[in-house]
Design a protein around this motif. Structure first.
Motif, PDB file in Angstrom:
ATOM      1  N   CYS A 225       0.841  -1.201   0.000  1.00 51.70           N
ATOM      2  CA  CYS A 225       0.000   0.000   0.000  1.00 51.70           C
ATOM      3  C   CYS A 225       0.876   1.251   0.000  1.00 51.70           C
ATOM      4  O   CYS A 225       1.643   1.473   0.932  1.00 51.70           O
ATOM      5  CB  CYS A 225      -0.935   0.027   1.200  1.00 51.70           C
ATOM      6  N   PRO A 226       0.791   2.071  -1.049  1.00 60.99           N
ATOM      7  CA  PRO A 226       1.649   3.246  -1.137  1.00 60.99           C
ATOM      8  C   PRO A 226       1.345   4.290  -0.060  1.00 60.99           C
ATOM      9  O   PRO A 226       2.166   5.152   0.207  1.00 60.99           O
ATOM     10  CB  PRO A 226       1.335   3.843  -2.512  1.00 60.99           C
ATOM     11  N   VAL A 227       0.167   4.201   0.525  1.00 56.80           N
ATOM     12  CA  VAL A 227      -0.209   5.192   1.528  1.00 56.80           C
ATOM     13  C   VAL A 227       0.102   4.683   2.932  1.00 56.80           C
ATOM     14  O   VAL A 227      -0.009   5.432   3.908  1.00 56.80           O
ATOM     15  CB  VAL A 227      -1.710   5.522   1.423  1.00 56.80           C
ATOM     16  N   GLY A 228       0.471   3.419   3.047  1.00 62.90           N
ATOM     17  CA  GLY A 228       0.780   2.878   4.368  1.00 62.90           C
ATOM     18  C   GLY A 228      -0.450   2.477   5.154  1.00 62.90           C
ATOM     19  O   GLY A 228      -0.456   2.550   6.377  1.00 62.90           O
TER      20      GLY A 228
ATOM     21  N   ASP B 256      -7.959   7.784   3.456  1.00 69.75           N
ATOM     22  CA  ASP B 256      -6.694   8.017   2.756  1.00 69.75           C
ATOM     23  C   ASP B 256      -6.481   7.069   1.580  1.00 69.75           C
ATOM     24  O   ASP B 256      -5.558   7.254   0.799  1.00 69.75           O
ATOM     25  CB  ASP B 256      -5.519   7.880   3.717  1.00 69.75           C
ATOM     26  N   CYS B 257      -7.307   6.042   1.478  1.00 66.21           N
ATOM     27  CA  CYS B 257      -7.141   5.085   0.381  1.00 66.21           C
ATOM     28  C   CYS B 257      -7.513   5.759  -0.923  1.00 66.21           C
ATOM     29  O   CYS B 257      -8.592   6.317  -1.046  1.00 66.21           O
ATOM     30  CB  CYS B 257      -8.033   3.875   0.630  1.00 66.21           C
ATOM     31  N   PHE B 258      -6.609   5.757  -1.888  1.00 65.14           N
ATOM     32  CA  PHE B 258      -6.958   6.383  -3.171  1.00 65.14           C
ATOM     33  C   PHE B 258      -7.264   5.341  -4.242  1.00 65.14           C
ATOM     34  O   PHE B 258      -7.246   5.617  -5.426  1.00 65.14           O
ATOM     35  CB  PHE B 258      -5.905   7.408  -3.610  1.00 65.14           C
ATOM     36  N   GLU B 259      -7.570   4.154  -3.799  1.00 63.50           N
ATOM     37  CA  GLU B 259      -8.092   3.092  -4.660  1.00 63.50           C
ATOM     38  C   GLU B 259      -7.161   2.760  -5.820  1.00 63.50           C
ATOM     39  O   GLU B 259      -7.584   2.615  -6.958  1.00 63.50           O
ATOM     40  CB  GLU B 259      -9.506   3.456  -5.140  1.00 63.50           C
ATOM     41  N   CYS B 260      -5.883   2.599  -5.501  1.00 67.02           N
ATOM     42  CA  CYS B 260      -4.914   2.291  -6.545  1.00 67.02           C
ATOM     43  C   CYS B 260      -4.927   0.814  -6.917  1.00 67.02           C
ATOM     44  O   CYS B 260      -4.370   0.419  -7.912  1.00 67.02           O
ATOM     45  CB  CYS B 260      -3.518   2.684  -6.089  1.00 67.02           C
ATOM     46  N   ARG B 261      -5.526   0.001  -6.078  1.00 67.23           N
ATOM     47  CA  ARG B 261      -5.699  -1.431  -6.321  1.00 67.23           C
ATOM     48  C   ARG B 261      -4.419  -2.260  -6.188  1.00 67.23           C
ATOM     49  O   ARG B 261      -4.397  -3.430  -6.565  1.00 67.23           O
ATOM     50  CB  ARG B 261      -6.339  -1.695  -7.686  1.00 67.23           C
ATOM     51  N   CYS B 262      -3.358  -1.698  -5.647  1.00 69.84           N
ATOM     52  CA  CYS B 262      -2.149  -2.500  -5.413  1.00 69.84           C
ATOM     53  C   CYS B 262      -2.493  -3.685  -4.521  1.00 69.84           C
ATOM     54  O   CYS B 262      -2.063  -4.813  -4.753  1.00 69.84           O
ATOM     55  CB  CYS B 262      -1.074  -1.669  -4.720  1.00 69.84           C
ATOM     56  N   CYS B 263      -3.273  -3.419  -3.473  1.00 74.73           N
ATOM     57  CA  CYS B 263      -3.587  -4.476  -2.513  1.00 74.73           C
ATOM     58  C   CYS B 263      -4.404  -5.578  -3.173  1.00 74.73           C
ATOM     59  O   CYS B 263      -4.148  -6.761  -2.968  1.00 74.73           O
ATOM     60  CB  CYS B 263      -4.325  -3.896  -1.307  1.00 74.73           C
ATOM     61  N   ASP B 264      -5.357  -5.177  -3.994  1.00 74.56           N
ATOM     62  CA  ASP B 264      -6.167  -6.147  -4.733  1.00 74.56           C
ATOM     63  C   ASP B 264      -5.303  -7.125  -5.500  1.00 74.56           C
ATOM     64  O   ASP B 264      -5.540  -8.320  -5.496  1.00 74.56           O
ATOM     65  CB  ASP B 264      -6.983  -5.384  -5.793  1.00 74.56           C
TER      66      ASP B 264
HETATM   67  S1  SF4 Z   1      -6.295   0.596  -2.899  1.00 67.75           S
HETATM   68 FE1  SF4 Z   1      -5.237  -0.676  -1.400  1.00 67.75          FE
HETATM   69  S2  SF4 Z   1      -3.091  -0.291  -1.766  1.00 67.75           S
HETATM   70 FE2  SF4 Z   1      -4.189   1.348  -2.789  1.00 67.75          FE
HETATM   71  S3  SF4 Z   1      -4.334   2.996  -1.276  1.00 67.75           S
HETATM   72 FE3  SF4 Z   1      -6.163   1.780  -1.030  1.00 67.75          FE
HETATM   73  S4  SF4 Z   1      -5.650   0.327   0.563  1.00 67.75           S
HETATM   74 FE4  SF4 Z   1      -3.717   1.147  -0.174  1.00 67.75          FE
END
Ligand code: SF4
Ligand code: SF4
Lengths: 317, 497
Positions: free
Chosen positions: B372-375, B400-408
């Protein structure tokens, strides 16, 4: 970083592979018992899990295929004495799956490590069977006899006894001092080394993170070191803490069970360290032969708190 | 090289690159459908009527306020409809569009006098020209560029975002290779307009050709071209600022608060065209790629051309497709290809439909929070979002989650985490509104109670006062009567006496 694992079952499989060295060492020194226990435990785990999933009307195949039930069975089978009677493993594994996991809602929702919950239950309920260990190589026939109670083999009494940890503790209680005792066990050292190597494999494959093992070991080393600074004749030295009992199994395979461990990077350090301290404390001052199960279960309780107060720094804050 | 990096993020191999980076020109379409609303802001107001003849580049809808943009005819012909049409949105929303039927001539409107030396304009005039040309953020944000520039005072650094970090998109790459000097010049225009002395063009280090072309074209010492390591989300504005400048901008604050202005590289090219040649935004480069097309490619197309006609040129196979616009990671799935290309359409993914991998339980393995880039701790957010314990999720910094989908992407249990997060966010705003409503209702109720209570006490007070007065009066009366009586008695006595 790229995607590490395609599925949870792939992670579970890695853990099972990593156990092979330690299991091999146990087999080499103590014989066939462990193999039989593991097979039995896996079967019981999968059967009990399936029955429960059926009752909860959940897809069975899908949940079994994550491998977590089998892993719980294997870990419990490794933790109990390899010559314990068959019903020990059946009761322990059933308890672990039902009360440790399914009643909480299945994989991922259980606050306690299921295998350790099963182990603790067994230890409290059947202390005798749980502290009678093989002390020599047990061949296939003997193992079969003793586990399945077909006919009591008098040979077996000669093959079994207390573990070295238990032994040392009893001797110390009788007033002996460390320098008079043998606190070393070839078999247990090799078993521990086997699990240590397996653990390093898991670290290298990034199945587990470094924080828990490192903090766990530091906790043991620090506490044991302080105690032996206080009185080196009355407390077990550091190296024996590391190489006796289920230390390495606990460090790399049990405390690292992600479901019941802390999930934040900092939290994992605290979590591991607390377990390390507690293990030495329980081994030294408690009434049970080993402290791993109780230490882990105790620290499991604190996980929500640890997680909440160790949230990583959020970007920009 | 750059000094800073960011935590988390992922490396993704772009599976289907647009192989031929040479941009293929797509001829103007038979019909152009031009959307009046951009991704953010309101609709522009049409200034043509059905039946009007229009020329390419002519303004057909004017902006209202700061948050919309002018729309220009992208072909010449006749306005055949002004009506609601399906717009590229995941939930099949309609939006007002102006439809132009081509006359086949593509005749441009007379473009007024222009001055190639932009310094002959004042910065305000430059910004005005950008505004008139209808330029908006072309990287996908869709924010009107004019507003973005005029929102910042005292810009100390201008960042041109040429990272194109979303895997698969290649349109900016070819743009930089073909128009490198325009981009450098456009950067100078922007620096002049916003009053910044420095600018950084940030580009990922796997785009060597583009990097070299920019280097060759750059003769301005105040523009530095910086290569940054390939890692997904490096192109997100705040992350990029962290990488380049080491500043972490918390949620709730904007780059403009820190004297930084960020513009996408395609926007910079559009600014160049607008300021130097008075050319409005009527076309853009679009990447068509994905597992279902035989020839992934970049196309330069007029706005309003249908997706379908561009996708056809990349030879999609005949299986059912999944269409995603924007990036592979942050883009949105749309139901079909029956949409017009808009100013922000940077990429169309045409993928074969994959069997869904089965979702398993979260085992708290921590792979997600590592990337997660935002931690954030996606596993905790998931846990609380699933149980609809939104307050707790907010404690874990859900917003703070900007929905980048890295975690997905990394989750071994295939949990669609971001779906849960956007659901939880929606629920949170709903709850907040409801809470405000109940707060208001409670206040109203409490005030009513207070009023009733006050009336009551006022009334009792008044009654008490009246009673008192009455009593006094009666006492007075009695005293009076007594006096009279006494007087009478006295008189009688004196009579007798
Ligand atoms: S989508 Fe997942 S990885 Fe991206 S900011 Fe939100 S929680 Fe972090
Ligand atoms: S990656 Fe998936 S399974 Fe692992 S902790 Fe995150 S959400 Fe849970």
């Amino acid at each position: 970083m790229i995607k590490m694992f395609d599925s949870t079952s792939q992670m579970m499989r890695q853990v099972i592979y990593a156990l092979i060295l330690g299991i091999g060492a146990t087999y080499f020194f103590l014989g066939w018992g462990i193999i039989m226990q593991i097979i039995l435990a896996m079967i019981v785990a999968i059967v009990v899990e399936s029955v429960f999933l059926k009752i909860r009307k959940l897809p069975i195949k899908h949940a079994i295929s994550d491998g977590s039930a089998a892993l719980t069975g294997i870990l419990l089978a490794i933790s109990i004495p390899s010559i314990a009677p068959w019903w020990i493993v059946v009761i322990g594994v059933s308890f672990a799956i039902i009360f440790g996991k399914q009643l909480y809602g299945g994989l991922g929702s259980n606050p306690f490590n299921p295998a350790m919950l099963g182990y603790a239950f067994l230890l409290i309920s059947y202390p005798l069977q749980m502290s009678t260990w093989a002390i020599e190589f047990v061949n296939f026939g003997q193992a079969f006899d003793v586990i399945f109670n077909i006919n009591h083999n008098p040979m077996i009494d000669a093959l079994s006894g207390a573990t070295r940890l238990d032994d040392v503790k009893n001797q110390l209680a009788l007033g002996k001092i460390m320098s008079e005792l043998n606190a070393y066990s070839v078999a247990q050292s090799w078993v521990n080394i086997g699990f240590l190597l397996g653990g390093l494999y898991l670290l290298a494959r990034r199945v587990i993170f470094w924080q828990i093992p490192t903090a766990f070991l530091s906790g043991i080393i620090l506490t044991a070191f302080l105690l032996s600074m206080v009185d080196s004749e009355n407390y077990l030295p550091v190296q024996n803490h590391l190489m006796l009992g289920g230390t390495m199994l606990g460090v790399f395979f049990i405390a690292t069970d992600p479901v019941s461990a802390s999930t934040t990077p900092k939290g994992r350090l605290i979590y591991g360290f607390l377990i390390g301290i507690l293990i030495v404390v329980i081994r030294t001052f408690g009434g049970y032969p080993d402290g791993i199960a109780f230490a882990i279960l105790l620290v499991n309780i604190t996980v929500p708190l640890i997680d909440y107060y160790t949230q990583p720094k959020v970007f920009g804050k | 090289m750059v000094n800073y990096t960011f935590k988390g993020g992922i490396h993704i191999n772009s599976p289907h690159l647009a192989e031929k980076l040479v941009v293929k020109q797509v001829p103007p379409p038979e019909q152009a459908v031009l959307l009046l609303q951009q991704k953010v802001g309101g609709e522009a107001t049409p200034c043509v009527q059905i039946g009007d003849k229009v020329l390419t580049g002519q303004v057909i809808a004017k902006t209202l306020g700061r948050y919309s943009a002018n729309i220009h005819a992208s072909i010449s012909g006749v306005v055949s409809a002004i009506e609601k049409r399906l717009i590229p949105h995941p939930s099949g929303i309609n939006g007002i569009c102006i439809v132009i039927d081509s006359d086949g001539k593509d005749k441009w409107i007379e473009i007024g006098k222009y001055d190639q030396d932009f310094k002959n304009y004042t910065p305000d005039e430059v910004i005005q020209k950008i505004h008139e040309a209808g330029v908006i953020g072309m990287g996908g944000a869709g924010f009107p560029t004019y507003t973005k520039i005029s929102n910042v005072q005292d810009v100390n650094t201008l960042i041109v975002n040429a990272t194109e970090c979303e895997p698969g998109i290649m349109c900016d790459d070819s743009l930089m290779q073909e128009y490198s000097s325009d981009i450098i010049r456009g950067t100078e225009v922007l620096m002049y307009a916003c009053g910044s002395y420095n600018s950084i063009i940030a580009i990922e280090d796997d785009k060597q050709e583009a990097y070299q072309s920019l280097l060759m074209s750059n003769h301005n010492d105040n523009i530095s071209i910086v290569q940054i390591p390939v890692k997904y989300t490096s192109g997100a504005e705040k992350i990029l600022i962290k990488i380049l400048l080491g500043i972490e901008i918390p949620s709730g604050e904007f780059a403009s608060d820190h004297g930084v202005l960020c513009q996408n590289v395609a926007t910079v090219k559009a600014i160049y065209d607008a300021v130097i040649y008075n050319k409005p935004l009527v076309s853009r480069i679009v990447t068509v790629t994905g597992s279902a097309v035989k020839e992934p490619r970049n196309y330069e197309v007029r706005l309003g051309t249908s997706f379908a006609s561009v996708v056809m040129q990349s030879k999609p196979n005949s299986n059912p497709h999944n269409i995603r616009i924007g990036g592979m990671m942050m883009g949105v799935d749309v139901p079909s290809v029956q949409y017009p290309i808009c100013k922000i359409t940077n990429c169309i993914f045409v993928n074969n439909i994959k069997p869904k991998s089965s979702v398993q339980s979260c085992i708290r393995c921590g792979q997600c929070n590592k990337v997660c880039p935002v931690g954030l701790l996606p596993q905790q957010l998931f846990w609380y979002a699933k149980s609809e314990n939104i307050d707790r999720a907010m404690d874990y910094n859900l917003k703070d989650c900007f929905e980048c989908r890295c975690c997905d992407v990394v989750c071994p249990s295939h949990i669609p985490l971001v779906k849960y997060f956007s659901f939880a966010k929606a629920l949170h705003s709903k709850q907040t509104i409801e809470r405000q409503k109940t707060d208001m209702a409670r206040e109203r109720f409490e005030f009513k109670e207070y009023r009733i209570e006050r009336n009551k006490t006022e009334r009792t007070d008044m009654m008490a006062k009246k009673k008192e007065e009455l009593k006094n009066k009666m006492a007075e009366d009695k005293a009076q009567k007594d006096k009279i009586l006494q007087a009478i008695v006295r008189v009688e006595r004196s009579k007798k006496g």
